[in-house]
Design an enzyme around this catalytic site. Structure first.
Site, PDB file in Angstrom:
ATOM      1  CB  THR A 147      -0.843  -0.096   1.263  1.00 39.34           C
ATOM      2  OG1 THR A 147      -1.629   1.295   1.340  1.00 39.34           O
ATOM      3  CG2 THR A 147      -0.106  -0.144   2.462  1.00 39.34           C
ATOM      4  CE1 TYR A 184      -3.997  -3.565   4.797  1.00 35.70           C
ATOM      5  CE2 TYR A 184      -4.263  -1.255   4.603  1.00 35.70           C
ATOM      6  CZ  TYR A 184      -3.773  -2.499   4.110  1.00 35.70           C
ATOM      7  OH  TYR A 184      -3.801  -2.433   2.904  1.00 35.70           O
ATOM      8  CE  LYS A 188      -1.128  -5.672   2.569  1.00 34.29           C
ATOM      9  NZ  LYS A 188      -0.916  -6.920   1.998  1.00 34.29           N
TER      10      LYS A 188
END
Length: 391
Positions: A147, A184, A188
């Site tokens: 991301t 979250y 990544k």
């Protein structure tokens, strides 16, 4: 040989798998445990676009698109034994890893969901990378959707990958620091570091595709039959900002912008995102730029207020009476941050293909007008606070 697409039942994984299957004679193996369907049901919402079962999807892919090289395996990538068997049976030449718990708000609900998100996302990636090493498959091209959120919101142009650091007169390129803003997004950041380590230690060729805010309802393949549609989430937890705004307009709500909304965020269309993953999935080894490449999967930064105003304009063209309203911002963020992000490598990958934001939103409204009732029946999911921490 085969190509594995993890998260093959998901918003991005499903249409990417269709396009990859259309461009190769290899077996394309979709892997999923249907967790995304469960998470959205858990928070009391639905996909605005009804989603067919995986069997119905595969039948339609063969009947309508002529794709006889698609198959599906259900399983949990956090279980190492499952991953080891998956790799041993299918011997992939490429893995497109698009499976993850993708919601920052969901990961922030409470400690249980933060722990789940971090375990789920990082364990799956580690299992796949170590599985390739332990089964002597280190020539497999590993492509992961991470991301752009790993970059945070720095005041300088964001590079496409590493950054140059200077200290005491010496300069070197270093991995971009993890400036993620949620539990979250940090998964990544850790995945990006593990991908780099796997390339360094195991010589696995890596494509780290740093995905922006992806919007849209259709790609060429999904237009052909209702059974081929991909999901469209619009709730606070799983709906990206452009999708929430569009659903609000359909349900008769004002487009709700927090604060000034002048901050720019990175965006890319579903069509462009699918095209990039498909090209990487079928890419020959001699076409790769390097053995570890970072792509900023973004076509342009757009301000939130521009997103809202464009959506309101398109909504009015579809006979929805909608206004743009500003509300007090519950988030701690710079409402005027003007993001700059390099994306030349990614634009080269997709040969300059570029669906404009307005074109993508027009597509969204063409689809959502058929599902007004479905959205209106779940309109209480637009805003935060509807899911109690202990639920």
């Amino acid at each position: 040989m085969s190509i594995i697409v993890t998260g093959g039942d998901g918003y991005l994984g499903w249409p990417a798998a269709l396009r990859i299957a259309d461009r190769t004679d290899d077996r394309v193996v979709l892997v999923d445990n249907f967790a995304r369907r469960e998470w959205v049901e858990e928070i009391g919402s639905v996909s605005a676009v009804p989603i067919a079962s995986i069997d119905e999807r595969l039948d339609a892919a063969e009947e309508v698109l002529g794709l006889s090289n698609l198959s599906f395996v259900e399983g949990d990538l956090t279980e190492k034994s499952f991953v080891d068997q998956l790799l041993a049976v299918h011997e992939p030449e490429a893995i497109v890893h698009a499976a993850a718990q993708p919601s920052a708000p969901y990961s922030q609900i409470n400690g249980e969901r933060a722990n789940y998100t971090q375990h789920n996302n990082m364990q799956a990636t580690r299992n796949l990378l170590w599985g390739l090493e332990e089964q002597d498959m280190t020539d497999t091209h590993f492509i992961e959707t991470t991301t752009t959120g790993v970059y945070g919101a720095p005041e300088f142009p964001i590079p496409e990958g590493g950054a140059t650091m200077e200290n005491q007169g010496e300069r070197d390129e270093v991995p971009f620091p993890a400036m993620a803003g949620s539990w979250y997004h940090l998964t990544k950041s850790h995945d990006a570091a593990n991908l780099r380590l796997a390339n360094s230690q195991f010589d696995i060729p890596i494509s780290d595709v740093r995905t922006s805010i992806i919007y849209g309802t259709e790609v060429e393949e999904t237009r052909q039959d209702p059974r081929l549609k991909t999901r469209f989430d619009f709730d606070y937890y799983f709906g990206v900002v452009a999708h929430r705004f569009a659903a609000q307009a359909v349900a008769g709500y004002p487009v709700t912008i927090y604060g000034k909304g002048e901050q720019r965020k990175p965006f890319g269309s579903l069509e462009d995102a699918v095209e990039g993953l498909a090209r990487l999935g079928v890419m020959d080894p001699d076409e790769r730029e390097d053995d570890h490449v970072v792509y900023n999967q973004v076509t342009r930064p757009i301000s939130i207020v521009e997103v809202g105003e464009t959506i309101a304009e398109v909504a009015r063209e579809h006979d929805f009476d909608v206004e743009v309203e500003h509300f007090e911002n519950p988030r701690d963020e710079d409402e005027t941050h003007q993001m700059e992000i390099e994306n030349d490598r990614y634009l080269d990958l997709i040969d300059g293909q570029d669906v404009t934001f307005r074109e993508g939103i027009e597509d969204v409204f063409e689809t959502l007008t058929d599902y007004e009732g479905r959205i209106e029946s779940h309109e209480d999911r637009f805003l935060p606070g509807v899911l109690e921490p202990d639920e």
